[in-house]
Design an enzyme around this catalytic site. Structure first.
Site, PDB file in Angstrom:
ATOM      1  CB  CYS A 307      26.060  46.892  37.133  1.00  0.00           C
ATOM      2  SG  CYS A 307      24.437  46.660  36.444  1.00  0.00           S
ATOM      3  CB  THR A 310      35.652  40.573  36.894  1.00  0.00           C
ATOM      4  OG1 THR A 310      35.500  41.072  38.221  1.00  0.00           O
ATOM      5  CG2 THR A 310      37.121  40.491  36.548  1.00  0.00           C
ATOM      6  NE  ARG A 316      37.170  30.220  36.969  1.00  0.00           N
ATOM      7  CZ  ARG A 316      36.447  29.606  37.907  1.00  0.00           C
ATOM      8  NH1 ARG A 316      36.930  29.474  39.127  1.00  0.00           N
ATOM      9  NH2 ARG A 316      35.265  29.113  37.632  1.00  0.00           N
ATOM     10  CE  LYS A 317      44.430  36.788  35.231  1.00  0.00           C
ATOM     11  NZ  LYS A 317      44.936  37.668  34.172  1.00  0.00           N
ATOM     12  N   GLY A 318      40.789  37.426  41.555  1.00  0.00           N
ATOM     13  CA  GLY A 318      40.517  38.194  42.763  1.00  0.00           C
ATOM     14  C   GLY A 318      40.025  39.606  42.497  1.00  0.00           C
ATOM     15  CE1 TYR A 319      43.047  42.977  39.188  1.00  0.00           C
ATOM     16  CE2 TYR A 319      42.783  41.289  37.503  1.00  0.00           C
ATOM     17  CZ  TYR A 319      43.568  42.233  38.145  1.00  0.00           C
ATOM     18  OH  TYR A 319      44.857  42.438  37.742  1.00  0.00           O
ATOM     19  N   GLY A 320      37.066  40.614  41.266  1.00  0.00           N
ATOM     20  CA  GLY A 320      35.676  40.804  41.719  1.00  0.00           C
ATOM     21  C   GLY A 320      35.651  41.144  43.198  1.00  0.00           C
ATOM     22  CE  LYS A 321      37.520  35.801  46.032  1.00  0.00           C
ATOM     23  NZ  LYS A 321      38.622  34.840  45.995  1.00  0.00           N
ATOM     24  CD  GLU A 341      19.885  48.275  41.523  1.00  0.00           C
ATOM     25  OE1 GLU A 341      20.579  49.318  41.556  1.00  0.00           O
ATOM     26  OE2 GLU A 341      19.238  47.902  40.548  1.00  0.00           O
ATOM     27  CB  SER A 345      24.878  38.296  38.402  1.00  0.00           C
ATOM     28  OG  SER A 345      26.151  38.353  39.000  1.00  0.00           O
TER      29      SER A 345
END
Ligand code: ZN
Length: 442
Positions: A307, A310, A316-321, A341, A345
């Site tokens: 899973c 953020t 929208r601050k680049g944390y997911g990346k 996995e 989403s």
């Protein structure tokens, strides 16, 4: 810079399948939140004057005035009385054109009752409007309505999923200095069923029904960061590794919290089998959770991430990346290739496609001479299937004279790189202090 095509030393069939699924998902979800205008208005006249029986049945379709001021077709997912003794109901509805995260409670005055379509219209032998739908009717509705973004589910698992997650229970949370509206149902214990807002301790993730309880908790809670080991620190950013077995309650609380913002994910109660990587912004008050990803301790399928989330106030601050890049840095340390996995989403999928594009095209841009899919995979820890599906989606792989080749025209690479956007916050691998998980080890 080689303008000439490079040879690919791998066959494609597996990735072609993967690619198809990924591309359709991305396209569908990209448009999910855009209102698509008023469909079906022409039907108003035809239905006008017909009697509508209230309360409406679950499964009914009707046009509802949305926040854009326009009417959109919804399906009634659930209903409840406005208060214990009131005759009037409100309805939990799914907008057919929109992502499920926009499902909400609405009242009759937002509906255009001239547009009501019930399943009973075709089943006059039913025992009247107040009868519950038969299972067969319900099945019919569900099967005729496989929503956008749900293509990867077969009808049975979709029904099960919808039944379990149909109504959002907690509508907002407070966490640290933020209040956030939630997106999806999360299976909190039954005693939290009738609260609409929950108060979380941002450090231990305990949750409470009332603000005063949280204030009292904060005075005695001695955590100032997630439990577990800090494995990365770069300026104000830290990553903590939390073992689901050693810190069970924390990890379960994290799962409850995360599910409020994640659709299509089984919530793992069995947190023992997972490691949780918590991203924090740190200041003098402590380390504040921004997001996380989880990872199986042992994945038969080669998953390096289960899973990923953020929290909305940090999006929208680049944390997911950053989290995705971090998961691949761990795979590199393990000397393994990894893949997330499935299913991803909608937001996760968009982030992954961007990450793969940036990493692979950066290498192709700099590389001289020929390079194989396998070499690209080894350099990046990105699984070969994901390498191929990414390059195929960008139409950088072609079949020429009996061979698959990467066509890496520098101008085309630049165009794709620009479209993929920049990677935001980067992971400085030299600051990662970590050894791969070993059973029974420290
Ligand atoms: Zn606490």
């Amino acid at each position: 810079m080689p303008a000439a095509p490079m040879k690919v030393e791998q066959d494609l069939p597996a990735a072609e399948r993967a690619n198809g699924a990924v591309v359709s998902g991305a396209a569908v979800n990209g448009a999910a939140e855009r209102p698509l205008g008023h469909g079906g208005a022409e039907e108003n006249g035809r239905k006008r004057g017909r009697e509508v029986t209230l309360p409406l049945e679950v499964g009914t379709r009707v046009m509802v005035k949305w926040r854009d001021g326009k009417y959109h077709m919804v399906k009634v997912i659930e209903r409840r009385r406005l208060s214990a003794h009131a005759p009037d109901y409100e309805y939990y509805v799914h907008y057919m054109e929109f992502n499920r995260r926009l499902d909400e409670w609405v009242q009759v005055d937002a509906m255009d009752l001239n547009t009501v379509e019930t399943e009973n219209d075709d089943n006059k032998d039913d025992k009247g409007a107040t009868t519950k739908m038969t299972r067969q009717q319900k099945k019919k509705i569900d099967e005729s309505h496989v929503e956008e973004g749900h293509e990867e589910f077969d009808a049975a698992s979709l029904r099960e999923h919808e039944e379990f997650t149909k109504v959002k229970n907690i509508s907002a949370i407070e966490l640290g200095k933020y209040e956030m509206d939630t997106w999806y149902f999360s299976p909190f214990p039954p005693e939290y069923n009738n609260v609409s807002k929950l108060y979380f301790c941002e450090f231990c993730l305990s949750f409470m029904k009332r603000k005063e309880q949280l204030s009292r908790h904060m005075r005695k809670c001695d955590l100032k960061h997630p439990p577990g080991d800090e494995i990365y620190r770069n300026r104000s950013i830290s990553m903590f590794e939390v073992d689901g077995k050693k810190n069970k309650v924390y990890c379960q609380n994290l799962c409850y919290l995360a599910k409020l913002f994640l659709d299509h994910k089984t919530l793992y109660y069995d947190v023992d089998l997972f490691l949780f990587y918590i991203l924090c912004e740190c200041d003098e008050r402590g380390c504040h959770i921004v997001g996380y990803f989880s990872k199986e301790k042992h994945s038969e399928e080669g998953y390096n991430l289960a899973c990923i989330l953020t929290l909305p106030s940090y999006q929208r601050k680049g944390y997911g990346k950053f989290l995705i890049a971090f998961s691949y840095e761990l795979s590199k340390k393990e000397a393994k290739v990894g893949t997330p996995e499935r299913p991803l989403s909608d937001l996760g999928l968009v982030s992954y496609r961007g990450y793969w594009t940036r990493v692979l095209l950066d290498i192709l841009k700099r590389h001289r001479g020929s390079i194989s899919i396998k070499e690209l995979s080894d350099m990046t820890a990105i699984k070969t299937e994901d390498v191929i599906s990414t390059l195929q989606a960008l139409e950088l792989i072609q079949y020429r004279k009996g061979q698959h080749v990467i066509c890496a025209d520098p101008k085309v690479l630049d165009r794709h790189l620009k479209a993929a956007g920049r990677g935001g916050l980067t992971v400085d691998a030299s600051k990662l202090i970590w050894t791969p998980y070993k059973e029974g080890g420290g």
